[in-house]
Design a protein around this motif. Structure first.
Motif, mmCIF file in Angstrom:
data_model
loop_
_atom_site.group_PDB
_atom_site.id
_atom_site.type_symbol
_atom_site.label_atom_id
_atom_site.label_comp_id
_atom_site.label_asym_id
_atom_site.label_seq_id
_atom_site.Cartn_x
_atom_site.Cartn_y
_atom_site.Cartn_z
ATOM 1 N N THR A 71 23.646 -38.596 -49.166
ATOM 2 C CA THR A 71 24.463 -39.535 -48.394
ATOM 3 C C THR A 71 23.574 -40.436 -47.569
ATOM 4 O O THR A 71 22.654 -39.962 -46.879
ATOM 5 C CB THR A 71 25.414 -38.764 -47.450
ATOM 6 O OG1 THR A 71 26.260 -37.918 -48.226
ATOM 7 C CG2 THR A 71 26.270 -39.732 -46.636
ATOM 8 N N HIS A 72 23.853 -41.735 -47.623
ATOM 9 C CA HIS A 72 23.165 -42.685 -46.739
ATOM 10 C C HIS A 72 23.814 -42.615 -45.364
ATOM 11 O O HIS A 72 25.039 -42.721 -45.243
ATOM 12 C CB HIS A 72 23.263 -44.101 -47.305
ATOM 13 C CG HIS A 72 22.669 -45.149 -46.417
ATOM 14 N ND1 HIS A 72 23.375 -46.205 -45.911
ATOM 15 C CD2 HIS A 72 21.404 -45.271 -45.921
ATOM 16 C CE1 HIS A 72 22.592 -46.959 -45.167
ATOM 17 N NE2 HIS A 72 21.395 -46.403 -45.151
ATOM 18 N N ILE A 73 23.010 -42.411 -44.330
ATOM 19 C CA ILE A 73 23.535 -42.336 -42.962
ATOM 20 C C ILE A 73 23.653 -43.756 -42.421
ATOM 21 O O ILE A 73 22.682 -44.348 -41.936
ATOM 22 C CB ILE A 73 22.631 -41.473 -42.062
ATOM 23 C CG1 ILE A 73 22.451 -40.077 -42.663
ATOM 24 C CG2 ILE A 73 23.222 -41.384 -40.661
ATOM 25 C CD1 ILE A 73 23.721 -39.295 -42.843
ATOM 26 N N ALA A 74 24.851 -44.313 -42.536
ATOM 27 C CA ALA A 74 25.066 -45.713 -42.173
ATOM 28 C C ALA A 74 25.151 -45.930 -40.670
ATOM 29 O O ALA A 74 24.932 -47.040 -40.184
ATOM 30 C CB ALA A 74 26.337 -46.231 -42.854
ATOM 31 N N THR A 75 25.506 -44.878 -39.916
ATOM 32 C CA THR A 75 25.637 -45.006 -38.463
ATOM 33 C C THR A 75 24.740 -43.966 -37.791
ATOM 34 O O THR A 75 25.216 -42.942 -37.295
ATOM 35 C CB THR A 75 27.100 -44.821 -38.023
ATOM 36 O OG1 THR A 75 27.578 -43.547 -38.507
ATOM 37 C CG2 THR A 75 27.982 -45.933 -38.566
ATOM 38 N N PRO A 76 23.424 -44.204 -37.773
ATOM 39 C CA PRO A 76 22.495 -43.208 -37.211
ATOM 40 C C PRO A 76 22.692 -42.948 -35.726
ATOM 41 O O PRO A 76 22.267 -41.915 -35.226
ATOM 42 C CB PRO A 76 21.113 -43.814 -37.494
ATOM 43 C CG PRO A 76 21.359 -45.268 -37.701
ATOM 44 C CD PRO A 76 22.716 -45.370 -38.307
ATOM 45 N N GLN A 77 23.398 -43.866 -35.052
ATOM 46 C CA GLN A 77 23.679 -43.631 -33.633
ATOM 47 C C GLN A 77 24.718 -42.533 -33.441
ATOM 48 O O GLN A 77 24.828 -41.953 -32.353
ATOM 49 C CB GLN A 77 24.140 -44.928 -32.954
ATOM 50 C CG GLN A 77 25.488 -45.454 -33.394
ATOM 51 C CD GLN A 77 25.437 -46.329 -34.635
ATOM 52 O OE1 GLN A 77 24.428 -46.343 -35.354
ATOM 53 N NE2 GLN A 77 26.510 -47.081 -34.879
ATOM 54 N N ASP A 78 25.463 -42.208 -34.502
ATOM 55 C CA ASP A 78 26.523 -41.198 -34.412
ATOM 56 C C ASP A 78 26.138 -39.877 -35.070
ATOM 57 O O ASP A 78 26.949 -38.956 -35.123
ATOM 58 C CB ASP A 78 27.802 -41.726 -35.075
ATOM 59 C CG ASP A 78 28.338 -42.971 -34.398
ATOM 60 O OD1 ASP A 78 28.184 -43.097 -33.171
ATOM 61 O OD2 ASP A 78 28.898 -43.833 -35.108
ATOM 62 N N THR A 79 24.926 -39.784 -35.582
ATOM 63 C CA THR A 79 24.483 -38.588 -36.300
ATOM 64 C C THR A 79 23.329 -37.952 -35.536
ATOM 65 O O THR A 79 22.375 -38.636 -35.164
ATOM 66 C CB THR A 79 24.036 -38.942 -37.728
ATOM 67 O OG1 THR A 79 25.100 -39.655 -38.391
ATOM 68 C CG2 THR A 79 23.708 -37.701 -38.526
ATOM 69 N N ILE A 80 23.422 -36.639 -35.332
ATOM 70 C CA ILE A 80 22.459 -35.933 -34.485
ATOM 71 C C ILE A 80 21.461 -35.164 -35.351
ATOM 72 O O ILE A 80 21.826 -34.562 -36.361
ATOM 73 C CB ILE A 80 23.187 -34.940 -33.552
ATOM 74 C CG1 ILE A 80 24.236 -35.680 -32.700
ATOM 75 C CG2 ILE A 80 22.192 -34.205 -32.655
ATOM 76 C CD1 ILE A 80 23.668 -36.744 -31.791
ATOM 77 N N THR A 81 20.211 -35.174 -34.920
ATOM 78 C CA THR A 81 19.184 -34.366 -35.560
ATOM 79 C C THR A 81 18.596 -33.373 -34.560
ATOM 80 O O THR A 81 18.289 -33.738 -33.425
ATOM 81 C CB THR A 81 18.046 -35.231 -36.139
ATOM 82 O OG1 THR A 81 17.034 -34.354 -36.675
ATOM 83 C CG2 THR A 81 17.420 -36.144 -35.107
ATOM 84 N N PRO A 82 18.425 -32.104 -34.964
ATOM 85 C CA PRO A 82 17.756 -31.133 -34.097
ATOM 86 C C PRO A 82 16.244 -31.128 -34.271
ATOM 87 O O PRO A 82 15.531 -30.511 -33.481
ATOM 88 C CB PRO A 82 18.352 -29.798 -34.562
ATOM 89 C CG PRO A 82 18.584 -30.006 -36.022
ATOM 90 C CD PRO A 82 18.982 -31.459 -36.172
ATOM 91 N N PHE A 83 15.745 -31.800 -35.324
ATOM 92 C CA PHE A 83 14.304 -31.854 -35.581
ATOM 93 C C PHE A 83 14.015 -33.021 -36.514
ATOM 94 O O PHE A 83 14.647 -33.154 -37.570
ATOM 95 C CB PHE A 83 13.797 -30.561 -36.228
ATOM 96 C CG PHE A 83 12.343 -30.629 -36.633
ATOM 97 C CD1 PHE A 83 11.347 -30.301 -35.738
ATOM 98 C CD2 PHE A 83 11.983 -31.036 -37.916
ATOM 99 C CE1 PHE A 83 9.998 -30.382 -36.107
ATOM 100 C CE2 PHE A 83 10.644 -31.119 -38.292
ATOM 101 C CZ PHE A 83 9.652 -30.787 -37.386
ATOM 102 N N ALA A 84 13.041 -33.856 -36.137
ATOM 103 C CA ALA A 84 12.635 -34.959 -37.000
ATOM 104 C C ALA A 84 11.248 -35.424 -36.600
ATOM 105 O O ALA A 84 10.833 -35.285 -35.442
ATOM 106 C CB ALA A 84 13.626 -36.123 -36.917
#
Length: 239
Positions: free
Chosen positions: A65-78
């Motif tokens: 899936t392409h994350i089109a709204t990265p401001q609304d998606t959370i990452t615990p590690f990157a």
């Protein structure tokens, strides 16, 4: 905008090992530091690849899936960098070990530095795994990895990106070469276990000497985690 070829990371790999994956930061905050990188998603649900500033979630069911709204998606590690290659070549790469030797030849004075890596072309075979996610809060990464899904792609055109991290950051990151693959149509991929190119591919690399680390705050999981270094466990999980 972040300067080119500076390594940025949110949280540490030992936190994932201890199951710290219920909270994090918006992916848009990570993208402020780079356009090339790796990571995961809440509850370790899938593999993240950041390619040319676009973010993709590669899931255990084989979909991407392409994350089109990265401001609304959370990452615990990157971990990311604003990639600007300082070495560009074409090479046939027969394995992860062959790539490791190539990187050492290209950057003989970078044993104790990070390298950012990108390969584009046709791969004879690519063996990847994708994590299916936690079944309960604080489930540790080795237990999650026991349910990972493995896929093999043959004659696949696509991109491999990742990082080489020095030994002294093991537990903070994954020492050695850590890479993810995504195919040309951006519909499949995962964490690299093994690969072989179909003839020459484009290999682009940059040496990184600045490292910025942000740790989670106001996160009980992180605060209460033991975060004891487990090099053998990390190698087993990260392949």
């Amino acid at each position: 905008m972040a300067a080119p070829n500076e390594f940025y990371q949110f949280s540490i790999i030992s936190a994932l090992m201890d199951g710290v994956a219920s909270h994090g930061i918006p992916i848009s905050s990570v993208l402020a530091h780079g356009d090339h990188g790796l990571g995961t998603f809440l509850q370790m649900n899938g593999e993240m690849i950041v390619l040319d500033g676009d973010v993709y979630q590669m899931k255990s069911d084989g979909t991407t899936t392409h994350i089109a709204t990265p401001q609304d998606t959370i990452t615990p590690f990157a971990s990311v960098t604003r990639f600007q290659p300082t070495s560009t070549t074409r090479a046939t790469v027969s394995s992860k070990q062959d790539l490791s030797a190539l990187l050492t030849r290209l950057f003989p004075a970078a044993k104790n530095h990070f390298l950012a890596i990108r390969m584009d072309g046709v791969f004879k075979s690519v063996n990847v795994r994708t994590a299916g996610g936690q079944r309960e809060p604080r489930e540790k990464m080795p237990a999650v990895a026991n349910r990972q899904t493995v896929h093999t792609f043959e004659a696949a055109r696509g991109t491999i990106i990742g990082f080489r991290a020095p030994e002294y950051v093991m537990g903070i990151n994954v020492a050695g070469d850590h890479m993810h693959f995504i195919n040309e149509d951006r519909k499949s991929g995962g964490h690299i276990l093994a690969f072989e190119t179909e003839g020459d591919v484009d290999v682009k690399v940059a040496q990184l000497s600045k490292f910025h680390l942000d740790l989670p705050t106001e996160d009980d999981e992180f605060n209460e985690a033991s975060l004891v270094g487990d090099a053998q466990g990390i190698h087993a999980v990260e392949g």
